[in-house]
Scaffold this active site. Sequence first.
Site, PDB file in Angstrom:
ATOM      1  N   ASP A 106       0.408  -7.803   1.251  1.00  0.00           N
ATOM      2  CA  ASP A 106       0.886  -6.268   1.700  1.00  0.00           C
ATOM      3  C   ASP A 106       2.344  -6.015   1.603  1.00  0.00           C
ATOM      4  O   ASP A 106       2.814  -5.329   2.435  1.00  0.00           O
ATOM      5  CB  ASP A 106       0.071  -5.550   3.162  1.00  0.00           C
ATOM      6  CG  ASP A 106       0.380  -4.108   3.012  1.00  0.00           C
ATOM      7  OD1 ASP A 106       0.383  -3.611   2.016  1.00  0.00           O
ATOM      8  OD2 ASP A 106       0.151  -3.380   4.046  1.00  0.00           O
ATOM      9  N   HIS A 113       0.718  -1.223  -0.010  1.00  0.00           N
ATOM     10  CA  HIS A 113      -0.179  -0.052   0.071  1.00  0.00           C
ATOM     11  C   HIS A 113       0.893   1.277  -0.138  1.00  0.00           C
ATOM     12  O   HIS A 113       0.298   2.430  -0.191  1.00  0.00           O
ATOM     13  CB  HIS A 113      -1.071  -0.051   1.355  1.00  0.00           C
ATOM     14  CG  HIS A 113      -0.300   0.416   2.382  1.00  0.00           C
ATOM     15  ND1 HIS A 113       0.196  -0.887   3.265  1.00  0.00           N
ATOM     16  CD2 HIS A 113      -0.153   1.320   3.059  1.00  0.00           C
ATOM     17  CE1 HIS A 113       0.390  -0.199   4.454  1.00  0.00           C
ATOM     18  NE2 HIS A 113       0.367   1.085   4.408  1.00  0.00           N
ATOM     19  N   SER A 160       4.318   2.377   7.877  1.00  0.00           N
ATOM     20  CA  SER A 160       4.170   1.334   6.921  1.00  0.00           C
ATOM     21  C   SER A 160       5.524   1.068   5.952  1.00  0.00           C
ATOM     22  O   SER A 160       5.868   1.985   5.167  1.00  0.00           O
ATOM     23  CB  SER A 160       2.963   1.660   6.198  1.00  0.00           C
ATOM     24  OG  SER A 160       1.941   1.624   6.944  1.00  0.00           O
TER      25      SER A 160
END
Length: 587
Positions: free
Chosen positions: A110, A79, A192
């Site tokens: 992910d 993402h 992230s």
Amino acid sequence: MKSIVHRVIVLQFVFCLLCVCQKNASAQVADIVKEFEQQRVALIENMSQSVVAIFAPGGAGGGSGVIVSPDGFVVTNFHVVQGSGGFMPCGLNDGKVYDAVLVGVDPTGDVAVIKLLGRDDFPAATIGNSDELRVGEMSYALGNPFLLATDFQPTVTYGMVSGVHRYQYPAGTFLEYSDCIQVDTSINPGNSGGPLFNKDGELVGINGRIAVEKRGRVNVGAGYAISINQVMNFLDHLKSGRIVDHATLGAIVSSNSDGAVIVKSILSSSAAYRRGLRQGDELISFGGRPVRSVNQFKNVLGIYPKGWTIPLSFQRETERFDVNVQLAALHRRSELINEAPEEPQPEDQPEKPPEDQDKPFEVPNPFHQPPKDEPPAEYAHMFEEKAGYANYYFNKIARERLMKTVSDWGNFKAKPKGWALAGKVTNAAEFQIRFQPDLIASQFAKDFAVQKLDSDFTDVPPGSGGLLAALHQLQQFLSAPEDYFTDFYYLGSEPLDGTGPKTDVIITTRGLVSTRWYFDQQTGTFIGFDTQLEEYVDPCVIRFGELQKIDEIQFPTVLKIQHAGADFAELQIESLKFYEPQQEAQE
């Protein structure tokens, strides 16, 4: 009176001695604390070198990453890079900006891989073993929270491992966090894709998911990292430039009243069914790990790519079975290519906040220039779009590297199309196999078999899994792979047959027939292949012996053949002759 004075003097001396000892002890403790602090600072300085600040072109967002090899391969979250195009600017803590190119993506897990450009000596993180993590151990999270690291110096947070082997269901998408690490180490938006390090500075996870407050995207104390062991299983698949998929066993399991994990249903087309697994059987272990809950079963499934062969142990009444099963694809190809969500939400918000509270945070960003229509000119050739791939360029590079090993066998393309193999089977019976343009024929002792090439391939000789079809695939692979096969690509790496050495894998398909070609990753040796006549049948498994020189080419001295987990034959090759088919017909 003298005794009283003496006692007072003694007490004063003891008191002074205690003060001195306490002062020395305090000094020693201070020195120990200072030394520990210096070690921690040095450790963080070392870890920081491998941390990457990733910025989307045009200042549209970004995140973090970590360098996993000196040639510049970086692991991050899917993402983080989704929607960034083929290239993106990245910063390291040396203060320099580097161009990076997208390599491969794993939408389900992910995870994504990008490659920094311009150097071949990047500071890479030391890879740890996430299975050795224990609850209570200290951990460090480094990255670019809120994209504040405009000087590329990563923010560092320090905390504790709160849980291991956590499973989180997909949150509105098919993105799934399995076997992940839970920490109270502060992880916030922008972290992230960044690294989670253990107390020794080893990379053990990729930070990706957080629990947040309803009124803002701020960590409430529960962060989740993808285990580095899962990432390493997928790394070569991601470096293949593909959109990679996860795996399924083809069975649904549930827990009974005794806590045992029982097969609730199973697809009759699955490899597990062909290896004997049935409804009602109890799972004991999977992938070498005990299975004591449904979540543990899903955790194991989540860490493997499709196609890997994994050991499975199950029990039926009092009898135990130990088998190896090949995992099937979790998704249809169209799901990964066309139906991947455009805006995945990795943060696990229990409830969407009111509209006026759901505004993105404002961050300074050194890349506010508009996105470039053209990639950096010197690197433009390193990104190729193709359906099913994140970047086809890297697949071509890997495939060409392995095919050089095949070309070392000799120039089969220059040889006549007629082949004649002859030798002995293990039991000393003689065999012959003839390759013609329209058929392949074999004779094992007094048993004859024919495979026509203009019709569907079948299991001939019977029980081999389609040996003649497999040998036809080998002939085409050695002589004209790009002309013959419909699909021809580098898959990634996996342990040979589930427990053997790490091997690089090339996949080819033609019609319903697919073949996996294996190359020892350490030596680069071409060691064998599996040919599957159709999707839901066991393949013909062929492994090579040592090579011998025949007529200016190299060919194996032995072909070891298995099917459905059982030995079929071992062919000792005594001769390989090449001829023009029409010439033999005239003779």
